[in-house]
Design a protein around this motif. Structure first.
Motif, PDB file in Angstrom:
ATOM      1  N   ALA A 301       0.846   0.904  -1.902  1.00  0.00           N
ATOM      2  CA  ALA A 301       0.087   1.972  -1.250  1.00  0.00           C
ATOM      3  C   ALA A 301       0.349   3.331  -1.894  1.00  0.00           C
ATOM      4  O   ALA A 301      -0.564   4.170  -1.992  1.00  0.00           O
ATOM      5  CB  ALA A 301       0.450   2.036   0.233  1.00  0.00           C
ATOM      6  N   ALA A 329      -4.036  -1.359   2.005  1.00  0.00           N
ATOM      7  CA  ALA A 329      -3.389  -1.218   0.702  1.00  0.00           C
ATOM      8  C   ALA A 329      -3.736  -2.390  -0.205  1.00  0.00           C
ATOM      9  O   ALA A 329      -3.981  -2.217  -1.412  1.00  0.00           O
ATOM     10  CB  ALA A 329      -1.874  -1.103   0.875  1.00  0.00           C
ATOM     11  N   LEU A 359      -7.793   3.914   2.706  1.00  0.00           N
ATOM     12  CA  LEU A 359      -6.338   3.875   2.862  1.00  0.00           C
ATOM     13  C   LEU A 359      -5.785   5.267   3.112  1.00  0.00           C
ATOM     14  O   LEU A 359      -4.947   5.471   4.012  1.00  0.00           O
ATOM     15  CB  LEU A 359      -5.703   3.264   1.621  1.00  0.00           C
TER      16      LEU A 359
END
Length: 416
Positions: A301, A329, A359
């Motif tokens: 991420a 992610a 995200l």
């Protein structure tokens, strides 16, 4: 009101970025009296407690005044900041029951985001998964914290299911992501990056190798293949960024024999286009790289949100399920089926712009503000109901009787 006495208790200096901006703000704020304490630790594979010299050297290198293995009782702190929950890694005098008797524990997670769900019974993945891993909010450090700061509304909701509720839990976003993105931008703007003659690939393997715990790591199964690939591609600089626990866990869990690991490391270091970087910040690692290969977890991420491009994800098909944020992610990454695909992916990496945007929206609701929100919450807590500095009540360890996650059957035992 008198000054608020704050101690930052640190052995996991590798994740100091989770606390650094909060420390910086408080150190410059006349309302606070701030002390940093470096302490010994015992990580997986260690025989005893130690390593405080490394922690101290880290703080010295950053110009941060600190004490070493200090007696916290003598410091009389109002708040004790920690960024690491596993009590087995703390010396007995710094474990949560001891800390809660001295001051109010403030927990800021050392990881950037809660990306992994957890098997219901913690041992057998086939039994089903909880959306939020219980180890993220039911360890003793979590139970006894007066203030908890989380990066995910799902995690705040999880605390709300416990008998104590979640009034003490604040959804502020990720201090680590704020710090990472700011540092990457500063490096880029400073002009300090060297012109790279080679394409640079960062390889960041995780340390988990068992269905009993996360099970993301594939280092042992691919390390020789990656070594051969690097040798066959001298125009690519491959920088190994090991998880801090990687090498100790490989040997301690008997995933690799010590002699085999030493042999592999010697061969890796002998190549002209391979290296190991355990010292540089994540931001510096990222800023100097063209691509990132990882089996998980946090960099999956962190890389796309800092760099705006997908990570290359070499997946262990048996890993624990992702949390809701982890699924975002995963969607923002490009999966690598085999090491042989790397050359083509380095030449042309598929876009994941929409997925990275999704995200970022979920993970950074207050981008750049997490540390400021933490400071404000501490000030409000210290003011107390009367606004005069009475502060919130200390947590009574005897009142929290739920068996913490780490003491349940099948967990690693505490050893003194």
């Amino acid at each position: 009101m008198r000054k608020i006495k704050v101690v930052f208790l640190t052995f996991y200096f590798e994740a100091w970025d989770a606390l650094a901006e909060t420390h910086r703000i408080m150190s410059g704020d006349p309302r606070f009296e701030v002390t940093v304490v470096a302490v010994d630790r015992r990580l997986t594979g260690d025989e005893g407690y130690g390593g405080v010299a490394d922690v101290s050297a880290f703080f010295d290198s950053h110009g941060i005044k600190h004490l070493v293995n200090a007696d916290l009782t003598a410091l009389e702190p109002d708040y004790i900041f920690v960024n690491y929950p596993w009590q087995r890694n703390y010396a007995p005098q710094y474990r949560p029951d001891k800390l809660a008797a001295i001051g109010r524990i403030v927990y800021v997670p050392y990881y950037s985001l809660p990306l992994v769900a957890e098997p219901v019974d913690g041992v057998h993945p086939e039994s089903g998964f909880e959306a939020i891993g219980a180890h993220l909010y039911t360890q003793r450090m979590h139970q006894l914290a007066s203030l908890v700061f989380v990066q995910d509304k799902f995690l705040k909701d999880a605390y709300g299911q416990l008998p104590r509720g979640n009034d003490h839990v604040h959804f502020v976003g990720s201090t680590k992501l704020d710090a990472l993105i700011e540092e990457v931008e500063e490096i880029a703007e400073s002009g300090k990056l060297a012109v790279r003659a080679l394409t640079t690939l960062v390889w960041a393997p995780h340390h988990s190798y068992s269905p009993h715990w996360l099970n993301f790591g594939v280092f042992a199964s691919v390390c020789h293949e990656v070594l051969d690939w690097a040798a066959a591609h001298p125009a690519v600089q491959v920088t190994l960024r090991p998880h801090p626990f990687l090498f100790g866990t490989l040997v301690d869990r008997e995933v690799m024999a010590a002699a085999d690991l030493d042999d592999w490391l010697a061969r890796w270091r002998a190549l002209p286009n391979t290296s190991i970087d355990s010292e540089s910040s994540s931001a510096m690692i990222f800023a100097q790289a063209d691509a990132l290969l990882t089996d998980g977890i946090s960099y999956l991420a962190e890389w796309p949100m800092a760099m705006g491009k997908p990570a290359l994800f070499i997946e262990n098909p048996g890993h624990w399920m992702f949390s809701p944020l982890g699924e975002l992610a995963e969607a923002a990454a490009v999966k690598v089926e085999g090491v042989g695909e790397l050359e083509g992916l380095l030449e042309s990496t598929p876009s994941r712009a929409a997925e990275i945007s999704a995200l970022r929206d979920a993970a950074m609701p207050f981008a750049g503000e997490a540390a400021e929100r933490i400071v404000a919450a501490v000030v409000a807590d210290f003011a107390g109901p009367d606004g005069k500095g009475s502060g919130s009540a200390l947590i009574d360890p005897a009142a929290i009787t739920d068996l913490p996650w780490e003491l349940q059957a099948g967990r690693e035992p505490l050893r003194d």
